[in-house]
Design a protein around this motif. Structure first.
Motif, PDB file in Angstrom:
ATOM      1  N   ASP A 124      -1.724  -2.447  -7.380  1.00 20.76           N
ATOM      2  CA  ASP A 124      -0.371  -2.469  -6.823  1.00 20.76           C
ATOM      3  C   ASP A 124       0.340  -1.148  -7.067  1.00 20.76           C
ATOM      4  N   ARG A 175       1.238   0.845  -3.654  1.00 24.33           N
ATOM      5  CA  ARG A 175       2.621   0.661  -3.226  1.00 24.33           C
ATOM      6  C   ARG A 175       3.225   1.864  -2.498  1.00 24.33           C
ATOM      7  N   PHE A 185       4.627  -2.491   2.473  1.00 23.27           N
ATOM      8  CA  PHE A 185       4.461  -3.938   2.374  1.00 23.27           C
ATOM      9  C   PHE A 185       5.720  -4.631   2.845  1.00 23.27           C
ATOM     10  N   TRP A 242       3.024  -9.895   6.658  1.00 26.07           N
ATOM     11  CA  TRP A 242       2.051 -10.902   6.262  1.00 26.07           C
ATOM     12  C   TRP A 242       2.439 -12.264   6.811  1.00 26.07           C
ATOM     13  N   SER A 298       4.281  -8.158  -4.570  1.00 28.15           N
ATOM     14  CA  SER A 298       3.148  -7.244  -4.664  1.00 28.15           C
ATOM     15  C   SER A 298       2.398  -7.179  -3.344  1.00 28.15           C
ATOM     16  N   SER A 299       1.869  -6.001  -3.059  1.00 34.83           N
ATOM     17  CA  SER A 299       1.134  -5.821  -1.818  1.00 34.83           C
ATOM     18  C   SER A 299      -0.318  -6.255  -1.928  1.00 34.83           C
ATOM     19  N   CYS A 300      -0.767  -6.622  -3.106  1.00 33.29           N
ATOM     20  CA  CYS A 300      -2.177  -6.974  -3.266  1.00 33.29           C
ATOM     21  C   CYS A 300      -2.397  -8.470  -3.410  1.00 33.29           C
TER      22      CYS A 300
END
Length: 107
Positions: free
Chosen positions: A14, A18, A23, A28, A93-95
């Protein structure tokens, strides 16, 4: 040990990712909001937890405690996956899409 290593890996991922990845929960949301996706995700997760519990219920008269001991590590893994997903979602978080993949490969 695995969960500590996974937490460190996700934190580093992350932190590195980032600045380069824009993100957005809306982005998503396009994937996870698809018609039928949430229904199938809830069904799969529910079946993944309910099936072992049903197996313990069926075999309880014969096996008793060993039936629960056999299923407990898997259920702890499911609870850990839920905790990781909830924590990453809360922090934005982007992960977070990595979590289901990692846990399915491990199990």
């Amino acid at each position: 040990m695995f969960y500590v290593g996974l937490a460190i890996f996700l934190r580093i991922t992350d932190r590195v990712q980032r600045p380069y990845l824009q993100f957005s929960p809306k982005r998503w949301g396009l994937i996870t909001g698809l018609r039928g996706y949430l229904t199938s995700a809830f069904f799969t997760t529910g079946l993944k937890v309910v099936a072992p519990l049903f197996a313990v219920y069926v075999t309880w008269p014969v096996l008793r405690l060993p039936a629960l001991v056999a299923v407990l590590p898997f259920l702890v893994g499911c609870a850990a996956q839920l905790a990781f997903e909830t924590n990453l979602d809360k922090h934005g978080s982007s992960c977070w899409p990595l979590i289901p993949i990692i846990f399915e490969v491990v199990s």
